[in-house]
Design a protein around this motif. Structure first.
Motif, PDB file in Angstrom:
ATOM      1  N   ILE A 142       0.870  -1.172   0.000  1.00 37.69           N
ATOM      2  CA  ILE A 142       0.000   0.000   0.000  1.00 37.69           C
ATOM      3  C   ILE A 142       0.907   1.222   0.000  1.00 37.69           C
ATOM      4  CG2 ILE A 142      -1.755   1.310   1.243  1.00 37.69           C
ATOM      5  CD1 ILE A 142      -2.835  -1.300   2.351  1.00 37.69           C
ATOM      6  N   THR A 143       0.623   2.172  -0.885  1.00 38.14           N
ATOM      7  CA  THR A 143       1.466   3.359  -0.979  1.00 38.14           C
ATOM      8  C   THR A 143       0.714   4.607  -0.534  1.00 38.14           C
ATOM      9  OG1 THR A 143       0.901   3.902  -3.287  1.00 38.14           O
ATOM     10  CG2 THR A 143       2.716   2.346  -2.928  1.00 38.14           C
ATOM     11  N   GLY A 175       2.878  -9.851   6.299  1.00 40.65           N
ATOM     12  CA  GLY A 175       4.173  -9.513   5.720  1.00 40.65           C
ATOM     13  C   GLY A 175       4.111  -8.428   4.660  1.00 40.65           C
ATOM     14  N   GLY A 176       2.901  -7.921   4.376  1.00 43.53           N
ATOM     15  CA  GLY A 176       2.757  -6.852   3.390  1.00 43.53           C
ATOM     16  C   GLY A 176       3.399  -5.565   3.866  1.00 43.53           C
ATOM     17  N   LYS A 177       3.676  -4.668   2.916  1.00 42.65           N
ATOM     18  CA  LYS A 177       4.440  -3.472   3.253  1.00 42.65           C
ATOM     19  C   LYS A 177       3.700  -2.184   2.897  1.00 42.65           C
ATOM     20  CE  LYS A 177       8.940  -5.713   2.846  1.00 42.65           C
ATOM     21  NZ  LYS A 177      10.263  -5.702   2.174  1.00 42.65           N
ATOM     22  N   LEU A 178       3.852  -1.222   3.779  1.00 40.94           N
ATOM     23  CA  LEU A 178       3.360   0.129   3.565  1.00 40.94           C
ATOM     24  C   LEU A 178       4.542   0.996   3.137  1.00 40.94           C
ATOM     25  CD1 LEU A 178       1.187   2.389   3.888  1.00 40.94           C
ATOM     26  CD2 LEU A 178       1.928   2.574   6.274  1.00 40.94           C
ATOM     27  N   ILE A 179       4.368   1.763   2.057  1.00 33.96           N
ATOM     28  CA  ILE A 179       5.416   2.644   1.552  1.00 33.96           C
ATOM     29  C   ILE A 179       4.908   4.078   1.639  1.00 33.96           C
ATOM     30  CG2 ILE A 179       6.850   3.261  -0.423  1.00 33.96           C
ATOM     31  CD1 ILE A 179       6.547   0.371  -1.409  1.00 33.96           C
ATOM     32  N   ILE A 180       5.625   4.894   2.411  1.00 36.06           N
ATOM     33  CA  ILE A 180       5.232   6.285   2.651  1.00 36.06           C
ATOM     34  C   ILE A 180       6.316   7.222   2.128  1.00 36.06           C
ATOM     35  CG2 ILE A 180       4.747   8.044   4.405  1.00 36.06           C
ATOM     36  CD1 ILE A 180       3.810   5.783   6.248  1.00 36.06           C
ATOM     37  N   ALA A 181       5.919   8.243   1.375  1.00 34.88           N
ATOM     38  CA  ALA A 181       6.816   9.349   1.040  1.00 34.88           C
ATOM     39  C   ALA A 181       6.203  10.624   1.591  1.00 34.88           C
ATOM     40  CB  ALA A 181       7.024   9.457  -0.465  1.00 34.88           C
ATOM     41  N   ILE A 182       7.000  11.392   2.317  1.00 37.27           N
ATOM     42  CA  ILE A 182       6.481  12.581   2.990  1.00 37.27           C
ATOM     43  C   ILE A 182       7.626  13.538   3.288  1.00 37.27           C
ATOM     44  CG2 ILE A 182       6.721  11.537   5.295  1.00 37.27           C
ATOM     45  CD1 ILE A 182       4.116  12.989   6.114  1.00 37.27           C
ATOM     46  N   GLU A 183       7.318  14.826   3.356  1.00 36.10           N
ATOM     47  CA  GLU A 183       8.310  15.804   3.753  1.00 36.10           C
ATOM     48  C   GLU A 183       8.695  15.601   5.218  1.00 36.10           C
ATOM     49  OE1 GLU A 183       5.325  16.527   2.518  1.00 36.10           O
ATOM     50  OE2 GLU A 183       5.604  17.688   0.659  1.00 36.10           O
ATOM     51  N   ASN A 184       9.933  15.926   5.547  1.00 37.57           N
ATOM     52  CA  ASN A 184      10.405  15.940   6.924  1.00 37.57           C
ATOM     53  C   ASN A 184      10.040  17.286   7.542  1.00 37.57           C
ATOM     54  OD1 ASN A 184      11.816  15.849   9.345  1.00 37.57           O
ATOM     55  ND2 ASN A 184      13.844  15.811   8.402  1.00 37.57           N
ATOM     56  N   LYS A 185       9.332  17.257   8.628  1.00 29.34           N
ATOM     57  CA  LYS A 185       8.956  18.495   9.324  1.00 29.34           C
ATOM     58  C   LYS A 185      10.173  19.372   9.583  1.00 29.34           C
ATOM     59  CE  LYS A 185       6.857  19.965  13.705  1.00 29.34           C
ATOM     60  NZ  LYS A 185       6.202  19.475  14.956  1.00 29.34           N
ATOM     61  N   TYR A 186      11.317  18.733   9.864  1.00 26.29           N
ATOM     62  CA  TYR A 186      12.548  19.463  10.166  1.00 26.29           C
ATOM     63  C   TYR A 186      13.554  19.393   9.017  1.00 26.29           C
ATOM     64  CZ  TYR A 186      10.676  19.495  14.903  1.00 26.29           C
ATOM     65  OH  TYR A 186       9.871  19.682  15.989  1.00 26.29           O
ATOM     66  N   GLY A 187      13.047  19.307   7.793  1.00 24.44           N
ATOM     67  CA  GLY A 187      13.933  19.315   6.635  1.00 24.44           C
ATOM     68  C   GLY A 187      14.780  20.579   6.605  1.00 24.44           C
ATOM     69  N   PHE A 299      11.352  11.998   3.581  1.00 21.59           N
ATOM     70  CA  PHE A 299      11.530  10.574   3.957  1.00 21.59           C
ATOM     71  C   PHE A 299      10.790   9.692   2.954  1.00 21.59           C
ATOM     72  CE2 PHE A 299      11.255  12.512   8.382  1.00 21.59           C
ATOM     73  CZ  PHE A 299      12.632  12.555   8.573  1.00 21.59           C
ATOM     74  N   LEU A 300      11.368   8.546   2.698  1.00 17.84           N
ATOM     75  CA  LEU A 300      10.672   7.435   2.065  1.00 17.84           C
ATOM     76  C   LEU A 300      10.793   6.286   3.058  1.00 17.84           C
ATOM     77  CD1 LEU A 300       9.283   6.123  -0.431  1.00 17.84           C
ATOM     78  CD2 LEU A 300      11.563   5.447  -1.184  1.00 17.84           C
ATOM     79  N   VAL A 301       9.680   5.836   3.602  1.00 20.42           N
ATOM     80  CA  VAL A 301       9.677   4.847   4.669  1.00 20.42           C
ATOM     81  C   VAL A 301       8.989   3.580   4.202  1.00 20.42           C
ATOM     82  CG1 VAL A 301       9.218   4.481   7.124  1.00 20.42           C
ATOM     83  CG2 VAL A 301       9.344   6.816   6.239  1.00 20.42           C
ATOM     84  N   VAL A 302       9.622   2.451   4.454  1.00 22.26           N
ATOM     85  CA  VAL A 302       9.012   1.155   4.202  1.00 22.26           C
ATOM     86  C   VAL A 302       8.750   0.506   5.546  1.00 22.26           C
ATOM     87  CG1 VAL A 302       9.250  -1.101   3.093  1.00 22.26           C
ATOM     88  CG2 VAL A 302      10.229   0.945   2.018  1.00 22.26           C
ATOM     89  N   ALA A 303       7.485   0.173   5.811  1.00 20.94           N
ATOM     90  CA  ALA A 303       7.099  -0.438   7.084  1.00 20.94           C
ATOM     91  C   ALA A 303       6.304  -1.696   6.820  1.00 20.94           C
ATOM     92  CB  ALA A 303       6.285   0.534   7.923  1.00 20.94           C
ATOM     93  N   ARG A 304       6.500  -2.679   7.683  1.00 24.18           N
ATOM     94  CA  ARG A 304       5.895  -3.997   7.520  1.00 24.18           C
ATOM     95  C   ARG A 304       4.728  -4.174   8.504  1.00 24.18           C
ATOM     96  NH1 ARG A 304       8.399  -8.485   5.353  1.00 24.18           N
ATOM     97  NH2 ARG A 304      10.339  -7.273   5.386  1.00 24.18           N
ATOM     98  N   LYS A 305       3.687  -4.862   8.057  1.00 23.00           N
ATOM     99  CA  LYS A 305       2.562  -5.165   8.949  1.00 23.00           C
ATOM    100  C   LYS A 305       3.047  -6.072  10.062  1.00 23.00           C
ATOM    101  CE  LYS A 305      -2.114  -7.060   8.955  1.00 23.00           C
ATOM    102  NZ  LYS A 305      -3.284  -7.410   8.128  1.00 23.00           N
ATOM    103  N   GLU A 306       2.776  -5.685  11.297  1.00 19.82           N
ATOM    104  CA  GLU A 306       3.180  -6.498  12.456  1.00 19.82           C
ATOM    105  C   GLU A 306       2.313  -7.751  12.542  1.00 19.82           C
ATOM    106  OE1 GLU A 306       6.039  -6.072  14.031  1.00 19.82           O
ATOM    107  OE2 GLU A 306       5.567  -4.882  15.811  1.00 19.82           O
TER     108      GLU A 306
END
Length: 306
Positions: A142-143, A175-187, A299-306
């Motif tokens: 899921i993106t 085991g599915g993955k979430l992919i998030i792209a977002i600005e860094n608040k403190y960029g 950030f580009l973050v890849v997170a896995r379903k627990e």
């Protein structure tokens, strides 16, 4: 109601009849471009038009955020907030099937027309909260590319961002993955004189959004905690440069930029900006002190379903 544009299907069953989110008249221009021109003509049109929304929505540089990621043809992808389809085509090339959820009918038509040759895209038009109960619960990926910051617009709740991520979680397979792209608040760019991307105000995110609501970005620590609280395990943080919108390089904690490499810091196409200091020199100092990951612009973050 189902509409077909080429091979792409658009489902309007949950569409409220009004596009609440829009870039205005330029979206009619975008629809005309993608309807009457091939993708290999987009770069010349971008150069001719010299408009930020046209660059943002049509540039093939947008694909860089996801094109390298190893998604297989056996994978099912849910793209939430697919917009004008800047990322949809890159996903359709890689995945077996792409389901898009998008609030705007106009943007969905732009997406469908530019990607009409693909036979593995369906677009569900409407608010995510209305569409979500009918979505599958076994997506491989899921993106949320430029979408999480608008979580309060998708989910009406006292804790919109956590609830948004928690709802998404149940639609991932094990085991599915979430992919998030977002600005860094403190960029770093925000300290150096760039306006906050969503509010067009100087230092708005750094000061905690005192004059705005409905949009919110996060620090690395805050985003990590939000994901943990929403039942995800963070696999990896990546750092798109100059940012996730038009990334030319993507770094990670395993491969950080060498000193002197980060020199494209004044490429700010969406807004006027100040230049308060030399960002390249400050990035070098941050790298020397092991603090680059805290001040990367995106950030580009890849997170896995627990």
């Amino acid at each position: 109601m189902i509409e077909h544009v080429g091979n792409v299907s658009l489902d309007y069953a949950k569409y409220a009849g009004v596009d609440y989110y829009s870039d205005g008249e330029v979206e009619d221009e975008l629809l005309d471009i993608v309807t009457n021109h091939n993708e290999d003509e987009f770069n010349s049109i971008i150069a001719q038009k010299k408009k930020w929304p046209i660059l943002y929505h049509l540039s093939d540089i947008r694909h860089n955020i996801i094109e390298w990621y190893p998604i297989s043809k056996e994978s099912k992808v849910l793209e939430i907030g697919s917009g004008c389809g800047a990322i949809t085509g890159a996903l359709a090339k890689k995945a077996g099937h792409v389901t898009c959820v998008e609030l705007s009918k106009k943007r969905s038509l732009i997406n469908a027309n530019r990607n009409k040759a693909y036979n593995n895209i369906e677009i569900k038009v409407g608010n995510f909260q209305d569409i979500e109960p009918e979505l599958l619960e076994d997506y491989d990926y899921i993106t949320l590319i430029g979408v999480l910051e608008y979580g309060a617009a998708y989910i009406k709740s006292d804790d919109s961002y956590r609830e948004f991520l928690s709802i998404i979680n149940k639609h991932l397979k094990k085991g599915g993955k979430l992919i998030i792209a977002i600005e860094n608040k403190y960029g770093l760019k925000y300290f150096a004189g760039c306006k906050e991307d969503h509010t067009s105000r100087y230092f708005e995110g750094l000061e905690g959004y005192p004059t705005s609501s409905g949009v919110k970005t996060f620090s690395k620590n805050a985003l990590s905690k939000l994901l943990r609280d929403s039942n995800y395990k963070v696999d990896k943080f990546y750092y798109p440069y100059p940012d996730y919108k038009l990334p030319t390089e993507i770094f990670s904690d395993d491969f950080l930029p060498p000193k002197g490499a980060l020199v494209n810091n004044r490429l700010n196409f969406d807004n006027n900006r100040l230049v308060l200091f030399d960002e390249s020199k400050v990035f070098d100092s941050l790298l020397e002190d092991g603090m680059f990951s805290e001040f990367a612009n995106s950030f580009l973050v890849v997170a896995r379903k627990e």
